[in-house]
Write a protein that holds these residues in place. Structure first.
Motif, mmCIF file in Angstrom:
data_model
loop_
_atom_site.group_PDB
_atom_site.id
_atom_site.type_symbol
_atom_site.label_atom_id
_atom_site.label_comp_id
_atom_site.label_asym_id
_atom_site.label_seq_id
_atom_site.Cartn_x
_atom_site.Cartn_y
_atom_site.Cartn_z
ATOM 1 N N VAL A 198 0.843 -1.079 0.154
ATOM 2 C CA VAL A 198 0.021 -0.019 0.075
ATOM 3 C C VAL A 198 0.907 1.007 -0.046
ATOM 4 N N PRO A 199 0.948 1.843 -1.200
ATOM 5 C CA PRO A 199 1.895 3.239 -0.968
ATOM 6 C C PRO A 199 1.183 4.211 -0.325
ATOM 7 N N GLN A 200 1.929 4.954 0.375
ATOM 8 C CA GLN A 200 1.471 6.094 1.138
ATOM 9 C C GLN A 200 1.946 7.235 0.511
ATOM 10 N N VAL A 201 1.265 8.302 0.023
ATOM 11 C CA VAL A 201 1.522 9.518 -0.549
ATOM 12 C C VAL A 201 1.074 10.681 0.214
ATOM 13 N N PRO A 202 2.267 11.612 0.543
ATOM 14 C CA PRO A 202 2.225 12.643 1.675
ATOM 15 C C PRO A 202 1.532 13.947 0.743
ATOM 16 N N TYR A 203 0.708 14.569 1.548
ATOM 17 C CA TYR A 203 0.023 15.972 1.149
ATOM 18 C C TYR A 203 0.183 17.197 2.175
ATOM 19 N N GLY A 204 0.259 18.081 1.771
ATOM 20 C CA GLY A 204 0.196 19.589 2.698
ATOM 21 C C GLY A 204 -1.232 19.660 3.223
ATOM 22 N N ASP A 205 -2.224 19.367 2.144
ATOM 23 C CA ASP A 205 -3.588 19.499 2.689
ATOM 24 C C ASP A 205 -4.375 18.169 2.245
ATOM 25 N N VAL A 206 -4.328 17.240 3.277
ATOM 26 C CA VAL A 206 -4.969 15.765 2.923
ATOM 27 C C VAL A 206 -6.243 16.037 2.620
ATOM 28 N N SER A 207 -7.154 16.821 3.072
ATOM 29 C CA SER A 207 -8.569 16.899 2.866
ATOM 30 C C SER A 207 -8.734 17.569 1.294
ATOM 31 N N ALA A 208 -7.923 18.222 0.964
ATOM 32 C CA ALA A 208 -8.122 18.900 -0.598
ATOM 33 C C ALA A 208 -7.741 17.765 -1.496
ATOM 34 N N ALA A 209 -6.589 17.074 -1.050
ATOM 35 C CA ALA A 209 -5.968 15.861 -1.896
ATOM 36 C C ALA A 209 -7.154 14.757 -1.911
ATOM 37 N N LEU A 210 -7.682 14.234 -0.697
ATOM 38 C CA LEU A 210 -8.818 13.436 -0.775
ATOM 39 C C LEU A 210 -10.037 13.809 -1.721
ATOM 40 N N SER A 211 -10.354 14.827 -1.664
ATOM 41 C CA SER A 211 -11.334 15.467 -2.688
ATOM 42 C C SER A 211 -11.112 15.295 -4.358
ATOM 43 N N PHE A 212 -9.779 15.981 -4.336
ATOM 44 C CA PHE A 212 -9.212 16.044 -5.791
ATOM 45 C C PHE A 212 -9.155 14.278 -6.376
ATOM 46 N N HIS A 260 4.984 13.122 8.071
ATOM 47 C CA HIS A 260 4.973 11.795 8.756
ATOM 48 C C HIS A 260 5.970 11.016 7.853
ATOM 49 N N HIS A 261 7.067 10.361 8.970
ATOM 50 C CA HIS A 261 8.046 9.373 8.404
ATOM 51 C C HIS A 261 8.986 10.157 7.639
ATOM 52 N N GLY A 262 9.214 11.333 7.651
ATOM 53 C CA GLY A 262 10.141 12.366 6.877
ATOM 54 C C GLY A 262 9.402 12.350 5.377
ATOM 55 N N THR A 263 8.358 12.365 4.893
ATOM 56 C CA THR A 263 7.900 12.663 3.595
ATOM 57 C C THR A 263 7.409 13.961 3.309
ATOM 58 N N ILE A 264 7.572 14.140 1.991
ATOM 59 C CA ILE A 264 7.131 15.534 1.521
ATOM 60 C C ILE A 264 6.467 15.408 0.296
ATOM 61 N N SER A 265 5.496 16.421 0.011
ATOM 62 C CA SER A 265 4.843 16.490 -1.240
ATOM 63 C C SER A 265 5.825 17.329 -2.321
ATOM 64 N N PRO A 266 5.507 16.954 -3.589
ATOM 65 C CA PRO A 266 6.385 17.607 -4.551
ATOM 66 C C PRO A 266 6.200 19.018 -4.489
ATOM 67 N N LYS A 267 4.891 19.557 -3.882
ATOM 68 C CA LYS A 267 4.793 20.867 -3.915
ATOM 69 C C LYS A 267 5.551 21.676 -3.013
ATOM 70 N N SER A 268 5.875 21.279 -1.930
ATOM 71 C CA SER A 268 6.979 21.708 -0.692
ATOM 72 C C SER A 268 8.150 21.273 -1.180
ATOM 73 N N GLY A 269 8.583 20.196 -1.579
ATOM 74 C CA GLY A 269 9.990 19.561 -2.005
ATOM 75 C C GLY A 269 10.429 20.366 -3.342
ATOM 76 N N GLY A 270 9.740 20.627 -4.172
ATOM 77 C CA GLY A 270 9.925 21.153 -5.636
ATOM 78 C C GLY A 270 10.543 20.404 -6.798
ATOM 79 N N ILE A 271 10.122 18.986 -6.176
ATOM 80 C CA ILE A 271 10.696 17.780 -7.173
ATOM 81 C C ILE A 271 9.779 16.613 -7.156
ATOM 82 N N GLU A 272 9.811 15.950 -8.199
ATOM 83 C CA GLU A 272 8.911 14.816 -8.221
ATOM 84 C C GLU A 272 9.712 13.720 -7.863
#
Length: 183
Positions: free
Chosen positions: A45-59, A100-112
């Protein structure tokens, strides 16, 4: 048939047919095991980090067609979504806050740093849905041969979600038998 109903049937049949007792016990025990054994989920089960989890869920639900598994949602003390699980065509992903667990989204990290491949039944219709919902298309629809299984032809496109995670949507077009391939 529920274990309670099986037990009633067993009581009715056993006095008239002794072998029914043995058959009924086996069926009853199998039904009880099915009800009490935990259901096993996916192995990966891949875990995907988001700055705004609620918005990501809706999207992910609105644009890509994922469905949240309501029983898997974890809510933090302040009422935010701490973790959610989504399903699509038999696959499951988890989403949660970055950090969580040191993960960041591409929006924050600036890279995919990765992409997620999703197989769909009708990639053209999925692409139309994604475009109509306003998602950013990274690579448009195209056909090509490659695969995680040898000798496949796919139709695919890539889209970015609201925080820049790359999603690749594929439809298997055909599988070419090995005997028809060049050595």
């Amino acid at each position: 048939m529920k274990p309670v109903d099986l037990a009633r049937k067993l009581r009715r049949d056993a006095p008239f047919e002794p072998a029914a007792l043995d058959r009924g016990k086996a069926v009853l025990m199998a039904a009880i095991r099915r009800e009490v054994e935990p259901m096993r989920g996916p192995a990966i089960v891949p875990q995907v980090p988001y700055g705004d989890v609620s918005a990501a869920l809706s999207f992910l639900e609105r644009v890509f067609g994922f469905r949240e598994i309501p029983t898997a949602r974890l809510v933090s003390a302040d009422g935010g979504i701490d973790h959610a699980m989504l399903e699509f065509a038999g696959g499951v992903i988890g989403i949660g806050p970055q950090g969580h667990h040191g993960t960041i989204s591409p929006k924050s990290g600036g890279i995919e740093s990765q992409y997620i491949s999703v197989y769909v039944d009708d990639v053209d219709a999925h692409h139309q849905r994604t475009v109509a919902a306003g998602a950013r298309i990274a690579n448009g629809l195209r056909d090509y041969a490659w695969g995680d299984r040898p000798y496949e032809a796919h139709r695919t496109y890539e889209a970015l979600d609201l925080e820049g995670h790359r999603w690749r949507f594929h439809q298997l077009l055909r599988e070419v038998p090995r005997s028809r391939q060049d050595p």
